[in-house]
Design an enzyme around this catalytic site. Structure first.
Site, PDB file in Angstrom:
ATOM      1  CE  LYS A 147      -1.777   1.421   4.145  1.00  0.00           C
ATOM      2  NZ  LYS A 147      -1.447   2.797   4.543  1.00  0.00           N
ATOM      3  CG  ASN A 148       2.154   2.756   3.575  1.00  0.00           C
ATOM      4  OD1 ASN A 148       1.005   3.073   3.270  1.00  0.00           O
ATOM      5  ND2 ASN A 148       2.531   2.549   4.833  1.00  0.00           N
ATOM      6  NE  ARG A 165      -2.263  12.116   8.630  1.00  0.00           N
ATOM      7  CZ  ARG A 165      -2.493  13.297   9.147  1.00  0.00           C
ATOM      8  NH1 ARG A 165      -3.660  13.601   9.634  1.00  0.00           N
ATOM      9  NH2 ARG A 165      -1.536  14.199   9.204  1.00  0.00           N
ATOM     10  CB  CYS A 208      -4.232  10.981  12.386  1.00  0.00           C
ATOM     11  SG  CYS A 208      -3.963   9.273  12.017  1.00  0.00           S
ATOM     12  NE  ARG A 212       0.150   9.962  10.394  1.00  0.00           N
ATOM     13  CZ  ARG A 212      -0.282   9.020   9.558  1.00  0.00           C
ATOM     14  NH1 ARG A 212      -1.458   8.468   9.734  1.00  0.00           N
ATOM     15  NH2 ARG A 212       0.465   8.627   8.556  1.00  0.00           N
ATOM     16  N   PRO A 213       1.389  16.290  11.785  1.00  0.00           N
ATOM     17  CG  PRO A 213       3.045  17.663  12.682  1.00  0.00           C
ATOM     18  CD  PRO A 213       2.323  16.364  12.906  1.00  0.00           C
ATOM     19  CB  VAL A 214       1.693  17.986   6.213  1.00  0.00           C
ATOM     20  CG1 VAL A 214       1.016  16.629   6.220  1.00  0.00           C
ATOM     21  CG2 VAL A 214       0.666  19.109   6.174  1.00  0.00           C
ATOM     22  CG  ASP A 215       5.740  20.620  10.598  1.00  0.00           C
ATOM     23  OD1 ASP A 215       5.312  19.442  10.535  1.00  0.00           O
ATOM     24  OD2 ASP A 215       6.681  20.941  11.348  1.00  0.00           O
ATOM     25  CG  LEU A 216       8.952  18.347   8.988  1.00  0.00           C
ATOM     26  CD1 LEU A 216       9.488  17.017   9.492  1.00  0.00           C
ATOM     27  CD2 LEU A 216       9.947  19.470   9.304  1.00  0.00           C
ATOM     28  CG  ASP A 254       3.076   1.344   9.533  1.00  0.00           C
ATOM     29  OD1 ASP A 254       2.597   2.149  10.355  1.00  0.00           O
ATOM     30  OD2 ASP A 254       3.319   1.657   8.354  1.00  0.00           O
ATOM     31  CB  ILE A 285       7.083   6.568  14.689  1.00  0.00           C
ATOM     32  CG1 ILE A 285       8.317   5.676  14.517  1.00  0.00           C
ATOM     33  CG2 ILE A 285       6.790   7.350  13.411  1.00  0.00           C
ATOM     34  CD1 ILE A 285       9.589   6.375  14.124  1.00  0.00           C
ATOM     35  NE  ARG A 336      -7.428   4.079   5.580  1.00  0.00           N
ATOM     36  CZ  ARG A 336      -6.877   5.124   6.151  1.00  0.00           C
ATOM     37  NH1 ARG A 336      -7.329   5.514   7.321  1.00  0.00           N
ATOM     38  NH2 ARG A 336      -5.905   5.779   5.577  1.00  0.00           N
TER      39      ARG A 336
HETATM   40  N1  EPU Z   1       5.963  14.580  11.152  1.00  0.00           N
HETATM   41  C1  EPU Z   1       6.024  15.920  11.466  1.00  0.00           C
HETATM   42  N2  EPU Z   1       5.925  16.831  10.446  1.00  0.00           N
HETATM   43  C2  EPU Z   1       5.771  16.454   9.147  1.00  0.00           C
HETATM   44  C3  EPU Z   1       5.725  15.091   8.842  1.00  0.00           C
HETATM   45  C4  EPU Z   1       5.830  14.171   9.864  1.00  0.00           C
HETATM   46  O1  EPU Z   1       6.156  16.284  12.633  1.00  0.00           O
HETATM   47  O2  EPU Z   1       5.672  17.335   8.277  1.00  0.00           O
HETATM   48  C5  EPU Z   1       6.081  13.572  12.236  1.00  0.00           C
HETATM   49  C6  EPU Z   1       4.805  12.727  12.362  1.00  0.00           C
HETATM   50  O3  EPU Z   1       3.829  13.367  13.163  1.00  0.00           O
HETATM   51  C7  EPU Z   1       5.352  11.469  12.987  1.00  0.00           C
HETATM   52  C8  EPU Z   1       6.740  11.334  12.362  1.00  0.00           C
HETATM   53  O4  EPU Z   1       7.060  12.626  11.861  1.00  0.00           O
HETATM   54  O5  EPU Z   1       5.470  11.628  14.382  1.00  0.00           O
HETATM   55  C9  EPU Z   1       6.866  10.339  11.232  1.00  0.00           C
HETATM   56  O6  EPU Z   1       5.795  10.495  10.337  1.00  0.00           O
HETATM   57  P1  EPU Z   1       5.922  10.269   8.781  1.00  0.00           P
HETATM   58  O7  EPU Z   1       5.716  11.556   8.083  1.00  0.00           O
HETATM   59  O8  EPU Z   1       7.139   9.480   8.467  1.00  0.00           O
HETATM   60  O9  EPU Z   1       4.623   9.373   8.497  1.00  0.00           O
HETATM   61  P2  EPU Z   1       3.772   9.422   7.179  1.00  0.00           P
HETATM   62  O10 EPU Z   1       4.637   9.679   6.020  1.00  0.00           O
HETATM   63  O11 EPU Z   1       2.582  10.281   7.391  1.00  0.00           O
HETATM   64  C10 EPU Z   1       4.050   6.897   6.572  1.00  0.00           C
HETATM   65  C11 EPU Z   1       3.133   5.727   6.372  1.00  0.00           C
HETATM   66  C12 EPU Z   1       2.545   5.314   7.711  1.00  0.00           C
HETATM   67  C13 EPU Z   1       3.701   4.943   8.646  1.00  0.00           C
HETATM   68  C14 EPU Z   1       4.673   6.123   8.770  1.00  0.00           C
HETATM   69  C15 EPU Z   1       5.902   5.806   9.594  1.00  0.00           C
HETATM   70  C16 EPU Z   1       2.337   6.084   4.109  1.00  0.00           C
HETATM   71  C17 EPU Z   1       1.226   6.420   3.202  1.00  0.00           C
HETATM   72  N3  EPU Z   1       2.089   6.102   5.425  1.00  0.00           N
HETATM   73  O12 EPU Z   1       3.236   7.929   7.127  1.00  0.00           O
HETATM   74  O13 EPU Z   1       1.742   4.163   7.481  1.00  0.00           O
HETATM   75  O14 EPU Z   1       3.209   4.600   9.905  1.00  0.00           O
HETATM   76  O15 EPU Z   1       5.109   6.539   7.455  1.00  0.00           O
HETATM   77  O16 EPU Z   1       6.592   4.751   9.058  1.00  0.00           O
HETATM   78  O17 EPU Z   1       3.449   5.780   3.666  1.00  0.00           O
HETATM   79  C18 EPU Z   1       0.017   2.606   7.908  1.00  0.00           C
HETATM   80  O18 EPU Z   1       0.285   2.068   6.822  1.00  0.00           O
HETATM   81  O19 EPU Z   1      -0.751   2.074   8.774  1.00  0.00           O
HETATM   82  C19 EPU Z   1       0.624   3.906   8.231  1.00  0.00           C
HETATM   83  C20 EPU Z   1       0.145   4.702   9.184  1.00  0.00           C
END
Ligand code: EPU
Length: 416
Positions: free
Chosen positions: A22-23, A91, A115, A120-124, A303, A325, A395
């Site tokens: 999926k990812n 997301r 969530c 889970r912000p997207v600030d980065l 995960d 995480i 999902r």
């Molecule tokens: N984070 C920030 N700011 C950002 C982005 C992330 O603070 O702009 C923090 C998050 O809040 C978290 C950490 O960084 O605490 C890591 O989050 P990451 O961004 O790596 O997670 P993601 O990209 O949103 C993907 C997978 C998740 C998986 C995580 C960690 C996809 C579509 N989703 O999420 O998968 O848990 O990486 O490996 O690739 C799942 O499949 O059940 C799932 C949740």
């Protein structure tokens, strides 16, 4: 709405095939926005999240075949907005932001809310794109981004975010000049996306390390790609075999992507052997307790934390499971306790004392992997477990009940 009814206690035996990840599929589908040409995808899993991203791409004007392989062509992008209704359900819709901005110079994506597993912000993602020259504002819950063109720069990610790395890497393929992503995510799904982009003509180096260098090119072409096997699905079914005292074979399983999971399962006593075209799993007579801390790849994946906890509930001792995480990823704990597990949460750690048996109960979870851990516990428990709200499982797990049935589990999907 539907639920699973599981009659536990049957050792799982037999053979199944692991589906596409999926990812990996989600960012690779979003990457179709980067070119006018056709992309052919093999091994795309049939999952709710995949249907959601397909729906989103269709909304943006992308053409798509319904067949397998999946053929996608974004000849013209007619709409630049990812609406709240879709982002709310998934997301990962944020993954269209980088490609839209890079190719079209504009994008509007609903800001994902909180969530079940954390803020889970997207600030980065946003900071990286701003550093590449994008003008970003937040308006009525939407991220509105525009840029005449993106320009390469050095970006340091405070956290090695997976989808953040993917978004920025996609955006950088069409930027002017060189982008250096420092402290980038090293997950196999990032590497799979980089491989696809390189096959489309992108110039990328360093994927799989913490520094990815992307030299922008004028345009990208179509390609034929295949989705890598889902390491989390494989890990989940490894635990299913281990927790039920079974023995099974998995086809289409990539052991190289499962290093930390295999190490921990071996510590728990599980035998994992590479065989031709796959892997054989043999459950231990007694599950040994072992500690686990989740970390970015190549560390133990968050995960797999909930599923591993289900296994530790039946271990011969005490294990400490630490989640590094996400700040709220212990939603399965209270439900496991309702099945007889002995777990105490202490900050980011859960102290799990093994018990001789779990007992079936009605349970419900609020996210995908937590739901998976309840199914695993149910497979091992005495009596009947009802897992409600299985749309979470739909999902991310393709045909879960059919695969478990193929291994001899007694599991039924019933409409409620
Ligand atoms: N984070 C920030 N700011 C950002 C982005 C992330 O603070 O702009 C923090 C998050 O809040 C978290 C950490 O960084 O605490 C890591 O989050 P990451 O961004 O790596 O997670 P993601 O990209 O949103 C993907 C997978 C998740 C998986 C995580 C960690 C996809 C579509 N989703 O999420 O998968 O848990 O990486 O490996 O690739 C799942 O499949 O059940 C799932 C949740």
């Amino acid at each position: 709405m539907a639920k699973f009814i599981i009659r536990g206690g049957k050792p799982l035996n037999g053979e199944i095939a692991i589906s596409g990840a999926k990812n990996a599929a989600l960012p690779m589908l979003a990457a179709s926005l980067l070119t006018k040409e056709r992309i052919v995808y093999h091994n795309v899993p049939q999952l709710l999240d995949i249907f959601t991203i397909k729906k989103l791409l269709l909304k943006l004007g992308v053409n798509m075949s319904e067949t397998d392989p999946l053929i996608v062509q974004a000849e013209r992008i007619t709409n630049h907005c990812a609406p709240y209704e879709l982002v709310r359900t998934m997301r990962a819709s944020i993954l269209v932001l980088g490609p839209l901005l890079a190719r079209e110079g504009k994008a509007c994506v609903s800001l994902p809310g909180g969530c079940a597993i954390g803020a889970r912000p997207v600030d980065l993602h946003l900071r990286g794109l701003s550093e590449m020259g994008a003008d970003i504002v937040l308006e009525k819950g939407y991220i509105k981004a525009k840029a005449k063109y993106l320009k390469g720069t050095e970006i340091y990610l405070d956290i090695p975010t997976v989808t953040g790395t993917e978004n920025l890497m996609m955006a950088a393929t069409l930027a002017k000049g060189e982008t250096v992503l420092k402290n980038a995510a090293r997950e196999p799904e990032v590497v799979a996306l980089a491989k696809m982009l390189k096959d489309m003509g992108a110039e990328i180096k360093g994927e799989g390390t913490d520094t990815i260098v992307i030299k922008g090119v004028e345009g990208l072409s179509g390609t034929i790609c295949s989705i890598i096997p889902d390491r989390i699905e494989a890990g989940t079914y490894m635990v299913a075999v281990a927790i039920t005292g079974g023995r099974a074979r998995f086809k289409n399983c990539c052991l190289e992507h499962l290093g930390a999971v295999i190490k921990k399962l071996k510590e728990a006593g599980v035998k994992i052997t590479k065989v031709s075209n796959g892997v054989e799993i043999l459950a231990p007579k007694e599950i040994k307790s072992t500690d686990v801390t989740t970390l970015p790849y190549p560390g133990f994946p968050t995960d797999m934390q909930a599923q591993f906890m289900a296994l530790m509930c039946l271990s011969n001792g005490v294990s400490v499971i630490t989640e590094r995480i996400f700040e709220n990823r212990f939603m399965h704990v209270l439900e496991l306790k309702r099945m007889g597990a002995d777990i105490k949460i202490d900050g980011a750690s859960a102290v799990v004392r093994g018990v001789p048996k779990l007992m079936g109960a009605p349970v419900v979870a609020t996210d995908l992997r937590a739901s998976a851990s309840l199914v695993l516990a149910g497979l091992a428990a005495e009596g009947i477990t009802e897992v409600d709200r299985i749309y979470h499982l739909d999902r991310g797990y393709e045909k879960m009940e059919l695969k478990l049935k193929a291994l001899g589990a007694e599991i039924e999907r019933v409409a409620v």
